[in-house]
Design a protein around this motif. Structure first.
Motif, PDB file in Angstrom:
ATOM      1  N   LYS A   6       1.050  -1.349   0.132  1.00  0.00           N
ATOM      2  CA  LYS A   6      -0.182   0.132   0.092  1.00  0.00           C
ATOM      3  C   LYS A   6       0.784   1.254   0.232  1.00  0.00           C
ATOM      4  CE  LYS A   6      -4.426   1.853   2.005  1.00  0.00           C
ATOM      5  NZ  LYS A   6      -4.818   1.452   3.462  1.00  0.00           N
ATOM      6  N   LEU A   7       0.251   2.200  -0.721  1.00  0.00           N
ATOM      7  CA  LEU A   7       1.181   3.437  -1.333  1.00  0.00           C
ATOM      8  C   LEU A   7       0.768   4.272  -0.710  1.00  0.00           C
ATOM      9  CD1 LEU A   7       2.751   1.318  -2.891  1.00  0.00           C
ATOM     10  CD2 LEU A   7       2.524   3.041  -4.852  1.00  0.00           C
ATOM     11  N   HIS A   8       1.364   4.945  -0.024  1.00  0.00           N
ATOM     12  CA  HIS A   8       1.165   6.367   0.914  1.00  0.00           C
ATOM     13  C   HIS A   8       2.108   7.346   0.156  1.00  0.00           C
ATOM     14  CE1 HIS A   8      -1.425   4.449   4.055  1.00  0.00           C
ATOM     15  NE2 HIS A   8      -0.680   3.592   4.181  1.00  0.00           N
ATOM     16  N   TYR A   9       1.020   8.338  -0.184  1.00  0.00           N
ATOM     17  CA  TYR A   9       1.300   9.486  -0.823  1.00  0.00           C
ATOM     18  C   TYR A   9       0.291  10.413  -1.579  1.00  0.00           C
ATOM     19  CZ  TYR A   9       5.353  11.761  -3.600  1.00  0.00           C
ATOM     20  OH  TYR A   9       6.100  12.726  -3.883  1.00  0.00           O
ATOM     21  N   PHE A  10       0.776  11.811  -2.231  1.00  0.00           N
ATOM     22  CA  PHE A  10      -0.467  12.849  -2.491  1.00  0.00           C
ATOM     23  C   PHE A  10      -0.403  12.068  -4.096  1.00  0.00           C
ATOM     24  CE2 PHE A  10       1.536  16.112  -4.737  1.00  0.00           C
ATOM     25  CZ  PHE A  10       2.700  16.106  -5.359  1.00  0.00           C
ATOM     26  N   ASN A  11      -2.179  12.033  -4.656  1.00  0.00           N
ATOM     27  CA  ASN A  11      -2.258  11.736  -6.190  1.00  0.00           C
ATOM     28  C   ASN A  11      -1.279  12.262  -6.948  1.00  0.00           C
ATOM     29  OD1 ASN A  11      -3.911  10.523  -8.352  1.00  0.00           O
ATOM     30  ND2 ASN A  11      -5.801  11.321  -8.109  1.00  0.00           N
ATOM     31  N   ALA A  12       0.162  11.837  -7.609  1.00  0.00           N
ATOM     32  CA  ALA A  12       0.612  12.419  -8.198  1.00  0.00           C
ATOM     33  C   ALA A  12       2.150  12.168  -8.372  1.00  0.00           C
ATOM     34  CB  ALA A  12       1.710  13.977  -8.127  1.00  0.00           C
ATOM     35  N   GLY A  14       6.307  12.326  -8.135  1.00  0.00           N
ATOM     36  CA  GLY A  14       7.566  12.907  -7.436  1.00  0.00           C
ATOM     37  C   GLY A  14       7.825  11.832  -7.756  1.00  0.00           C
ATOM     38  N   ARG A  15       8.046  11.506  -5.733  1.00  0.00           N
ATOM     39  CA  ARG A  15       8.688  11.022  -6.262  1.00  0.00           C
ATOM     40  C   ARG A  15       9.012   9.333  -5.243  1.00  0.00           C
ATOM     41  NH1 ARG A  15      13.737  13.574  -4.423  1.00  0.00           N
ATOM     42  NH2 ARG A  15      13.484  15.777  -3.794  1.00  0.00           N
ATOM     43  N   MET A  16       6.990   9.486  -5.756  1.00  0.00           N
ATOM     44  CA  MET A  16       6.586   7.696  -5.526  1.00  0.00           C
ATOM     45  C   MET A  16       6.742   7.375  -6.832  1.00  0.00           C
ATOM     46  SD  MET A  16       4.951   5.400  -3.093  1.00  0.00           S
ATOM     47  CE  MET A  16       3.841   5.796  -1.334  1.00  0.00           C
ATOM     48  N   GLU A  17       6.795   7.920  -8.565  1.00  0.00           N
ATOM     49  CA  GLU A  17       6.756   7.865  -9.418  1.00  0.00           C
ATOM     50  C   GLU A  17       7.431   6.072  -9.749  1.00  0.00           C
ATOM     51  OE1 GLU A  17       3.849   8.052 -10.987  1.00  0.00           O
ATOM     52  OE2 GLU A  17       3.911   7.559 -12.736  1.00  0.00           O
ATOM     53  N   PRO A  18       8.578   6.280  -9.460  1.00  0.00           N
ATOM     54  CA  PRO A  18       9.686   5.226  -9.460  1.00  0.00           C
ATOM     55  C   PRO A  18       9.397   3.927  -8.852  1.00  0.00           C
ATOM     56  CG  PRO A  18      11.170   7.185  -9.240  1.00  0.00           C
ATOM     57  CD  PRO A  18       9.520   7.495  -8.911  1.00  0.00           C
ATOM     58  N   ILE A  19       8.413   3.974  -7.831  1.00  0.00           N
ATOM     59  CA  ILE A  19       8.384   2.543  -6.567  1.00  0.00           C
ATOM     60  C   ILE A  19       7.205   2.392  -7.827  1.00  0.00           C
ATOM     61  CG2 ILE A  19       7.050   2.133  -5.278  1.00  0.00           C
ATOM     62  CD1 ILE A  19       9.081   4.731  -3.538  1.00  0.00           C
ATOM     63  N   ARG A  20       6.223   3.098  -8.583  1.00  0.00           N
ATOM     64  CA  ARG A  20       5.212   2.755  -8.837  1.00  0.00           C
ATOM     65  C   ARG A  20       5.693   1.999 -10.246  1.00  0.00           C
ATOM     66  NH1 ARG A  20       2.833   8.201  -8.494  1.00  0.00           N
ATOM     67  NH2 ARG A  20       1.309   8.281  -6.173  1.00  0.00           N
ATOM     68  N   TRP A  21       6.498   2.580 -10.347  1.00  0.00           N
ATOM     69  CA  TRP A  21       7.004   1.906 -12.178  1.00  0.00           C
ATOM     70  C   TRP A  21       7.637   0.369 -11.607  1.00  0.00           C
ATOM     71  CZ3 TRP A  21       8.335   2.298 -17.051  1.00  0.00           C
ATOM     72  CH2 TRP A  21       7.267   3.533 -17.681  1.00  0.00           C
ATOM     73  N   LEU A  22       7.866  -0.152 -10.777  1.00  0.00           N
ATOM     74  CA  LEU A  22       8.787  -1.348 -10.365  1.00  0.00           C
ATOM     75  C   LEU A  22       8.260  -1.743  -9.610  1.00  0.00           C
ATOM     76  CD1 LEU A  22      12.399  -1.973 -10.322  1.00  0.00           C
ATOM     77  CD2 LEU A  22      12.451  -1.327  -8.252  1.00  0.00           C
ATOM     78  N   LEU A  23       7.189  -1.615  -8.872  1.00  0.00           N
ATOM     79  CA  LEU A  23       5.792  -2.750  -8.851  1.00  0.00           C
ATOM     80  C   LEU A  23       5.073  -3.467  -9.988  1.00  0.00           C
ATOM     81  CD1 LEU A  23       5.142  -0.966  -5.700  1.00  0.00           C
ATOM     82  CD2 LEU A  23       6.032  -2.988  -5.253  1.00  0.00           C
ATOM     83  N   GLY A  27       5.166  -6.819 -11.938  1.00  0.00           N
ATOM     84  CA  GLY A  27       3.565  -7.532 -11.937  1.00  0.00           C
ATOM     85  C   GLY A  27       2.724  -7.406 -10.720  1.00  0.00           C
ATOM     86  N   VAL A  28       3.438  -6.460  -9.818  1.00  0.00           N
ATOM     87  CA  VAL A  28       2.598  -6.806  -8.444  1.00  0.00           C
ATOM     88  C   VAL A  28       1.581  -6.099  -8.044  1.00  0.00           C
ATOM     89  CG1 VAL A  28       3.300  -6.481  -6.306  1.00  0.00           C
ATOM     90  CG2 VAL A  28       5.377  -7.317  -7.867  1.00  0.00           C
ATOM     91  N   GLU A  29       0.702  -5.861  -8.046  1.00  0.00           N
ATOM     92  CA  GLU A  29      -0.255  -5.394  -8.019  1.00  0.00           C
ATOM     93  C   GLU A  29      -0.734  -4.646  -6.801  1.00  0.00           C
ATOM     94  OE1 GLU A  29      -4.115  -7.887 -10.366  1.00  0.00           O
ATOM     95  OE2 GLU A  29      -4.881  -6.979  -8.208  1.00  0.00           O
ATOM     96  N   PHE A  30      -1.299  -2.917  -6.630  1.00  0.00           N
ATOM     97  CA  PHE A  30      -0.800  -2.393  -5.379  1.00  0.00           C
ATOM     98  C   PHE A  30      -1.539  -1.645  -4.856  1.00  0.00           C
ATOM     99  CE2 PHE A  30       0.641   1.513  -7.193  1.00  0.00           C
ATOM    100  CZ  PHE A  30       1.325   0.819  -8.635  1.00  0.00           C
ATOM    101  N   GLU A  31      -1.820  -1.170  -4.139  1.00  0.00           N
ATOM    102  CA  GLU A  31      -3.117  -0.014  -3.823  1.00  0.00           C
ATOM    103  C   GLU A  31      -2.771   1.496  -3.219  1.00  0.00           C
ATOM    104  OE1 GLU A  31      -6.073  -3.399  -0.572  1.00  0.00           O
ATOM    105  OE2 GLU A  31      -4.889  -1.490   0.291  1.00  0.00           O
ATOM    106  N   GLU A  32      -3.459   1.837  -3.384  1.00  0.00           N
ATOM    107  CA  GLU A  32      -2.685   3.403  -3.425  1.00  0.00           C
ATOM    108  C   GLU A  32      -3.494   4.827  -2.039  1.00  0.00           C
ATOM    109  OE1 GLU A  32      -0.494   5.789  -6.170  1.00  0.00           O
ATOM    110  OE2 GLU A  32      -1.602   4.724  -7.197  1.00  0.00           O
ATOM    111  N   GLN A  33      -2.950   4.936  -1.205  1.00  0.00           N
ATOM    112  CA  GLN A  33      -4.287   6.167   0.043  1.00  0.00           C
ATOM    113  C   GLN A  33      -3.593   7.453  -0.495  1.00  0.00           C
ATOM    114  OE1 GLN A  33      -5.610   4.636   3.551  1.00  0.00           O
ATOM    115  NE2 GLN A  33      -4.677   5.969   4.167  1.00  0.00           N
ATOM    116  N   PHE A  34      -4.153   7.945  -1.193  1.00  0.00           N
ATOM    117  CA  PHE A  34      -3.915   9.357  -1.600  1.00  0.00           C
ATOM    118  C   PHE A  34      -4.064  10.734   0.064  1.00  0.00           C
ATOM    119  CE2 PHE A  34      -2.478   8.036  -5.413  1.00  0.00           C
ATOM    120  CZ  PHE A  34      -3.494   7.367  -6.545  1.00  0.00           C
TER     121      PHE A  34
END
Lengths: 222, 299
Positions: A6-12, A14-23, A27-34
């Protein structure tokens, strides 16, 4: 049963995007709490979820991980995207740290003062063309393999391709004299997991606009 | 601690590339002022770097320096010391010096004193992104501070016993390095900005970083930050504590466990040695250092 990360960040991005790319690439599904307000961030802090009072934060495997590098290192290791030994890892780290330096310049562009913007863009273009793209082109040329390290997909390829898209949004002409980078971009984009991620409707975030910057200023109070 | 790989292997793959770093150098040589005649010749450096980049295949190159090579398989070939290329000052190289020193590993240093020296390193293709720090170690020309630190930490078993310990070390180190980055930046700022930065460092140390580590030590009651074993996290923490104390001597006054930690880690023999005068630890940056770096890097 293990839950999804579960990723905690704002809806943009920023510094979370590389983490989204890698997951996504793994092939790893993830949730996001904005985070949508300064109060949302305060709550996370007050609940003791943020080791250094900062996001990104990723809940994964029973841990609340912070610090983007630590998070990326963990995900890369867990999903075997970090080379086969410490020497391959050293090369991967060297390459991804260089990528992070360029990425950071582009990331911070929306935050700079209007009168500085042209100078900063020129600097990014210069460094891309003369420092970063030549380095990665040279690595690919040296071994003529499909991946940057160890003839196997690693985080270095995924992070480089993310960077190539990032640079392309700023100035599509910059990649024109780097054929091997172009080929890598095409090849990696066609991996099934990334192909899916690059399509509309995925967790990939759009380019940062003025509205995002305003939202960030509001939430992070700067 | 052994380094490097049998020269014979490298010669086999890379022609007559003389890999200078495999020849043993005495520590006194390393401490002497740089001598132009002992500096790598352009050809040597070019061949070394060319071999690194353009050898038969990068994979084969890794295999040569990795699995296929057994350490100490060539009798009579002495282990090479790591060699550090940087300015004569702390900067981004200091954490690397700490790690090597903590591991009890001797290392050599080549100090950049002129723009020409720096440009030569760039032209010789030794610097992947045209930047220092550069560390020659185990046949690699490693740049990017974190890549170098992570490699050395893993090599010296300072990186935890498994992935979960490693991620904790990474988080602690990254937080600590964020704090130290501010200190590193300060000397290069204008006086007003510098004052602001240094005030911010003290404030963040006391409010954001030190409380975290005090709590970690309190919660597990162990001597070291991670896994009840000396790790990179402890080394980085001590370095940061000492740097912040140079700015404000009483900064640990509300952190009794960190105070005890500081004493404990400082007394580890290799660290104790590093903290004594005459070691390769560098002094805080002064005006001369700032001028030197500004001139060489041209900013």
């Amino acid at each position: 049963m293990a839950g999804k990360p579960k990723l905690h960040y704002f809806n943009a991005r920023g510094r979370m995007e590389p983490i989204r790319w890698l997951l996504a690439a793994a092939g790893v599904e993830f949730e996001e709490q904005f985070l949508e307000s300064a109060e949302d961030l305060e709550k996370l802090k007050n609940d003791g979820y943020l080791m250094f009072q900062q996001v990104p934060m990723v809940e994964i495997d029973g841990m609340k991980l912070v610090q983007s590098r630590a998070i990326l290192n963990y995900i890369a290791s867990k999903y075997d995207l970090y080379g086969k030994d410490i020497k391959e890892r050293a090369l991967i780290d060297m390459y991804t740290e260089g990528m992070a330096d360029l990425y950071e310049m582009i990331l911070l562009l929306p935050l700079c003062r209007p009168e500085e913007k042209d100078t900063k863009i020129a600097l990014i273009q210069e460094k891309t063309k003369n420092r970063y793209f030549p380095a990665f082109e040279k690595v690919l040329k040296s071994h003529e393999q499909d991946y940057l390290v160890g003839n196997k997909l690693s985080r270095a390829d995924i992070q480089l391709v993310e960077l190539l898209y990032f640079v392309e949004e700023l100035d599509p002409s910059l990649i024109s004299s780097f054929p091997l980078l172009q080929a890598l971009k095409t090849r990696i984009s066609n991996l099934p997991t990334l192909k899916k991620f690059l399509q509309p409707g995925s967790p990939r975030k759009p380019p940062t606009n003025a509205k995002s910057v305003e939202e960030a200023r509001k939430i992070f109070k700067f | 601690m052994t380094f490097g790989t049998p020269a014979a292997f490298q010669a086999e793959d890379h022609g007559d590339c003389s890999l200078r770093q495999l020849k043993p150098h005495s520590l006194s040589q390393a401490m002497a002022p740089p001598d132009a005649s002992k500096a790598p010749t352009e050809l040597q450096c070019r061949m070394l770097c060319a071999s690194w980049y353009f050898s038969c295949s990068l994979e084969a190159h890794i295999v040569v320096f990795g699995e296929r090579v057994k350490e100490n398989s060539e009798p009579g070939i002495m282990a090479a010391k790591p060699k550090l290329y940087y300015f004569h000052g702390r900067g981004r190289m200091e954490s690397i010096r700490w790690l090597l020193a903590a591991a009890g590993v001797e290392f050599e240093e080549e100090f950049l004193e002129t723009r020409e020296q720096y440009e030569k390193l760039q032209k010789d293709g030794c610097l992947l992104f045209g930047q220092v720090p550069l560390v020659e170690v185990d046949g690699m020309m490693l740049t990017q501070t974190r890549a170098i630190l992570s490699y050395l930490a893993a090599k010296f078993n300072f990186y935890g016993k498994d992935l979960k310990e490693r991620v904790r070390i990474d988080m602690y180190v990254d937080g600590t390095l964020d704090l130290m980055a501010m200190i590193m930046l300060a000397p290069f700022q204008r006086p007003e900005e510098k004052q602001e930065t240094l005030a911010s460092v003290i404030q963040k140390a006391k409010a954001r970083y030190f409380p975290v580590f005090e709590k970690i030590l309190k919660d597990h009651g162990e001597d070291f930050l991670v896994g009840n074993k000396f790790s990179w996290a402890d080394i980085q923490m001590l370095e940061a504590i000492l740097m912040v104390e140079e700015l404000n001597a009483s900064v640990l006054s509300d952190f009794p466990l960190l105070k005890a930690f500081k004493t404990r880690i400082s007394n580890i023999p290799t660290i104790k040695k590093f903290l004594q005068p005459g070691s390769q630890r560098k002094p805080p940056p002064d005006a001369h250092y700032v001028d030197l770096v500004s001139n060489i890097l041209q900013f």
